[in-house]
Design a protein around this motif. Structure first.
Motif, PDB file in Angstrom:
ATOM      1  N   TYR A  35      31.301  43.966   8.666  1.00  0.00           N
ATOM      2  CA  TYR A  35      32.520  44.017   9.478  1.00  0.00           C
ATOM      3  C   TYR A  35      32.254  43.286  10.790  1.00  0.00           C
ATOM      4  O   TYR A  35      31.130  43.262  11.297  1.00  0.00           O
ATOM      5  CB  TYR A  35      32.926  45.461   9.806  1.00  0.00           C
ATOM      6  N   LYS A  40      38.949  45.123  21.973  1.00  0.00           N
ATOM      7  CA  LYS A  40      39.840  46.262  21.735  1.00  0.00           C
ATOM      8  C   LYS A  40      39.516  46.960  20.416  1.00  0.00           C
ATOM      9  O   LYS A  40      40.386  47.478  19.741  1.00  0.00           O
ATOM     10  CB  LYS A  40      41.312  45.834  21.748  1.00  0.00           C
ATOM     11  N   ASN A  41      38.249  46.966  20.052  1.00  0.00           N
ATOM     12  CA  ASN A  41      37.787  47.715  18.883  1.00  0.00           C
ATOM     13  C   ASN A  41      38.384  47.262  17.568  1.00  0.00           C
ATOM     14  O   ASN A  41      38.397  48.029  16.611  1.00  0.00           O
ATOM     15  CB  ASN A  41      38.069  49.211  19.067  1.00  0.00           C
ATOM     16  N   PHE A  43      38.293  46.115  14.170  1.00  0.00           N
ATOM     17  CA  PHE A  43      37.327  45.922  13.095  1.00  0.00           C
ATOM     18  C   PHE A  43      37.959  45.054  12.016  1.00  0.00           C
ATOM     19  O   PHE A  43      39.050  45.342  11.548  1.00  0.00           O
ATOM     20  CB  PHE A  43      36.954  47.261  12.451  1.00  0.00           C
ATOM     21  N   PHE A  91      28.837  44.464  12.311  1.00  0.00           N
ATOM     22  CA  PHE A  91      28.299  45.702  11.771  1.00  0.00           C
ATOM     23  C   PHE A  91      28.087  45.577  10.269  1.00  0.00           C
ATOM     24  O   PHE A  91      28.906  45.001   9.552  1.00  0.00           O
ATOM     25  CB  PHE A  91      29.244  46.880  12.038  1.00  0.00           C
ATOM     26  N   GLN A 101      30.844  55.231   3.966  1.00  0.00           N
ATOM     27  CA  GLN A 101      30.082  54.086   4.469  1.00  0.00           C
ATOM     28  C   GLN A 101      29.351  54.494   5.742  1.00  0.00           C
ATOM     29  O   GLN A 101      29.948  55.048   6.665  1.00  0.00           O
ATOM     30  CB  GLN A 101      31.024  52.906   4.754  1.00  0.00           C
ATOM     31  N   PHE A 103      27.105  53.225   8.935  1.00  0.00           N
ATOM     32  CA  PHE A 103      27.009  51.994   9.715  1.00  0.00           C
ATOM     33  C   PHE A 103      25.680  51.855  10.438  1.00  0.00           C
ATOM     34  O   PHE A 103      25.069  52.846  10.868  1.00  0.00           O
ATOM     35  CB  PHE A 103      28.138  51.940  10.757  1.00  0.00           C
ATOM     36  N   GLY A 104      25.259  50.612  10.597  1.00  0.00           N
ATOM     37  CA  GLY A 104      24.138  50.300  11.461  1.00  0.00           C
ATOM     38  C   GLY A 104      24.583  50.216  12.911  1.00  0.00           C
ATOM     39  O   GLY A 104      25.767  50.417  13.221  1.00  0.00           O
ATOM     40  N   ALA A 105      23.636  49.890  13.778  1.00  0.00           N
ATOM     41  CA  ALA A 105      23.918  49.839  15.217  1.00  0.00           C
ATOM     42  C   ALA A 105      24.582  48.528  15.635  1.00  0.00           C
ATOM     43  O   ALA A 105      25.048  48.401  16.761  1.00  0.00           O
ATOM     44  CB  ALA A 105      22.630  50.053  16.005  1.00  0.00           C
TER      45      ALA A 105
ATOM     46  N   LYS B   2      50.692  46.605  12.052  1.00  0.00           N
ATOM     47  CA  LYS B   2      49.353  46.865  11.534  1.00  0.00           C
ATOM     48  C   LYS B   2      49.411  47.929  10.461  1.00  0.00           C
ATOM     49  O   LYS B   2      50.274  48.807  10.479  1.00  0.00           O
ATOM     50  CB  LYS B   2      48.447  47.324  12.675  1.00  0.00           C
ATOM     51  N   TYR B  36      35.479  58.337  12.544  1.00  0.00           N
ATOM     52  CA  TYR B  36      34.177  57.927  13.065  1.00  0.00           C
ATOM     53  C   TYR B  36      34.185  58.093  14.580  1.00  0.00           C
ATOM     54  O   TYR B  36      35.210  57.922  15.246  1.00  0.00           O
ATOM     55  CB  TYR B  36      33.899  56.451  12.743  1.00  0.00           C
ATOM     56  N   GLN B  38      32.283  56.545  17.983  1.00  0.00           N
ATOM     57  CA  GLN B  38      31.467  55.419  18.408  1.00  0.00           C
ATOM     58  C   GLN B  38      31.180  55.530  19.898  1.00  0.00           C
ATOM     59  O   GLN B  38      32.099  55.468  20.729  1.00  0.00           O
ATOM     60  CB  GLN B  38      32.170  54.080  18.108  1.00  0.00           C
ATOM     61  N   GLY B  43      26.782  51.940  16.848  1.00  0.00           N
ATOM     62  CA  GLY B  43      27.565  51.824  15.626  1.00  0.00           C
ATOM     63  C   GLY B  43      28.424  53.049  15.395  1.00  0.00           C
ATOM     64  O   GLY B  43      28.155  54.122  15.946  1.00  0.00           O
ATOM     65  N   PRO B  44      29.493  52.929  14.601  1.00  0.00           N
ATOM     66  CA  PRO B  44      30.322  54.090  14.266  1.00  0.00           C
ATOM     67  C   PRO B  44      29.518  55.138  13.503  1.00  0.00           C
ATOM     68  O   PRO B  44      28.768  54.810  12.592  1.00  0.00           O
ATOM     69  CB  PRO B  44      31.427  53.496  13.380  1.00  0.00           C
ATOM     70  N   THR B  86      34.562  56.763  21.785  1.00  0.00           N
ATOM     71  CA  THR B  86      35.750  56.210  21.124  1.00  0.00           C
ATOM     72  C   THR B  86      35.821  56.786  19.717  1.00  0.00           C
ATOM     73  O   THR B  86      34.820  56.800  18.997  1.00  0.00           O
ATOM     74  CB  THR B  86      35.690  54.677  21.068  1.00  0.00           C
ATOM     75  N   LEU B  88      37.517  56.582  16.034  1.00  0.00           N
ATOM     76  CA  LEU B  88      38.164  55.615  15.155  1.00  0.00           C
ATOM     77  C   LEU B  88      38.585  56.298  13.865  1.00  0.00           C
ATOM     78  O   LEU B  88      37.764  56.959  13.216  1.00  0.00           O
ATOM     79  CB  LEU B  88      37.189  54.485  14.795  1.00  0.00           C
ATOM     80  N   LEU B 101      37.102  49.373   4.461  1.00  0.00           N
ATOM     81  CA  LEU B 101      37.737  50.304   5.375  1.00  0.00           C
ATOM     82  C   LEU B 101      38.714  49.543   6.267  1.00  0.00           C
ATOM     83  O   LEU B 101      38.414  48.456   6.761  1.00  0.00           O
ATOM     84  CB  LEU B 101      36.692  50.988   6.253  1.00  0.00           C
ATOM     85  N   PHE B 103      40.491  50.075   9.775  1.00  0.00           N
ATOM     86  CA  PHE B 103      40.301  50.913  10.961  1.00  0.00           C
ATOM     87  C   PHE B 103      41.524  50.900  11.864  1.00  0.00           C
ATOM     88  O   PHE B 103      42.238  49.896  11.948  1.00  0.00           O
ATOM     89  CB  PHE B 103      39.119  50.388  11.790  1.00  0.00           C
ATOM     90  N   THR B 105      42.533  51.148  15.978  1.00  0.00           N
ATOM     91  CA  THR B 105      41.911  50.468  17.108  1.00  0.00           C
ATOM     92  C   THR B 105      41.089  51.398  17.981  1.00  0.00           C
ATOM     93  O   THR B 105      40.430  50.940  18.909  1.00  0.00           O
ATOM     94  CB  THR B 105      42.971  49.788  17.994  1.00  0.00           C
ATOM     95  N   GLY B 106      41.072  52.695  17.653  1.00  0.00           N
ATOM     96  CA  GLY B 106      40.223  53.626  18.390  1.00  0.00           C
ATOM     97  C   GLY B 106      40.914  54.248  19.583  1.00  0.00           C
ATOM     98  O   GLY B 106      41.733  53.605  20.238  1.00  0.00           O
TER      99      GLY B 106
END
Lengths: 112, 113
Positions: A35, A40-41, A43, A91, A101, A103-105, B2, B36, B38, B43-44, B86, B88, B101, B103, B105-106
């Motif tokens: 991803y 603004k987050n 994904f 990610f 799922q 997630f990594g960092a 969206k 999630y 974050q 990461g989430p 945040t 999500l 997935l 998402f 916007t958090g």
């Protein structure tokens, strides 16, 4: 391992240079997802693999982006000729059987 | 429009408050719903997941899914400063051609001590 490992944490590239990001999924997980997180987050899904096979590549840009998952190696995401708009956090997530799922960092790519 | 809409906040509450976070969606094929958390530059981290409609509780967290209204919620009871992050929402069409997935916007949450 018991967590998704992404390297490097931060990557800085000049415009036009190549960038290569790596992801080691959780041991025993067959599925890997990439991803892109921009401002603004937001994904954006890029691509997923089932073992070494592409599962879904509908989110991959047609040009410059490629990805692989080879046996006994970390998965990789490669961007040829990076552009300013490629700056984002990338990610990787892995999943055992497509339900959850993890997630990594992330790898923060800065294109200057 | 969206596929998933989420109020971005920011949301600021005092410690101990009950927090309600929400998402709406338009794709009726979504079957799996996740929340999630974050933290900045991390990461989430999966908090909750639910399949189809209903409620699920885990400690101070409760997730609700109302598929008829295409609306999901996460409630946090007795909020703590460490909950500041945040949040999500994410959804997928499990069993379809893809399990990517989608998402929201958090929502940025700050819990004040």
């Amino acid at each position: 391992g018991e967590e998704v490992a992404q390297t490097p944490k931060h990557l800085v590239r000049g415009e036009g240079q190549k960038a290569k990001l790596y992801c080691a999924p959780i041991k025993g997980h067959s599925y890997v997802f990439w991803y892109q997180q921009v401002l603004k987050n937001e994904f954006k899904f890029l691509i997923s693999f089932q073992n070494e096979n592409v599962f879904d590549e509908t989110g991959m840009p047609k040009e410059r982006f490629s990805a692989k998952c080879l046996p006994n190696s970390p998965c990789s995401l490669e961007i040829q000729a990076t552009k300013l708009e490629d700056s984002a956090v990338y990610f990787c997530a892995s999943s055992h059987n497509l339900d959850i799922q993890y997630f990594g960092a992330g790898t923060r790519l800065s294109v200057l | 429009q969206k596929e998933v809409e989420q109020d971005p906040g920011p949301l600021s509450v005092p410690e101990g408050a009950i927090v309600s976070l929400n998402c709406t969606y338009s794709n009726s094929a979504f079957q799996y719903f996740m929340w999630y958390r974050q933290y900045s530059r991390k990461g989430p981290e999966l908090l909750m997941y639910t399949y189809s409609s209903g409620n699920k509780e885990d400690g101070r967290f409760t997730a609700q899914v109302d598929k008829s209204s295409k609306y999901i919620s996460l409630f946090i009871r007795d909020s703590q400063p460490s909950d500041s992050a945040t949040y999500l929402c994410a959804m997928s069409e499990l069993g379809g051609a893809t399990n990517k997935l989608i998402f929201g916007t958090g929502t940025l949450l700050a819990v004040q001590p």
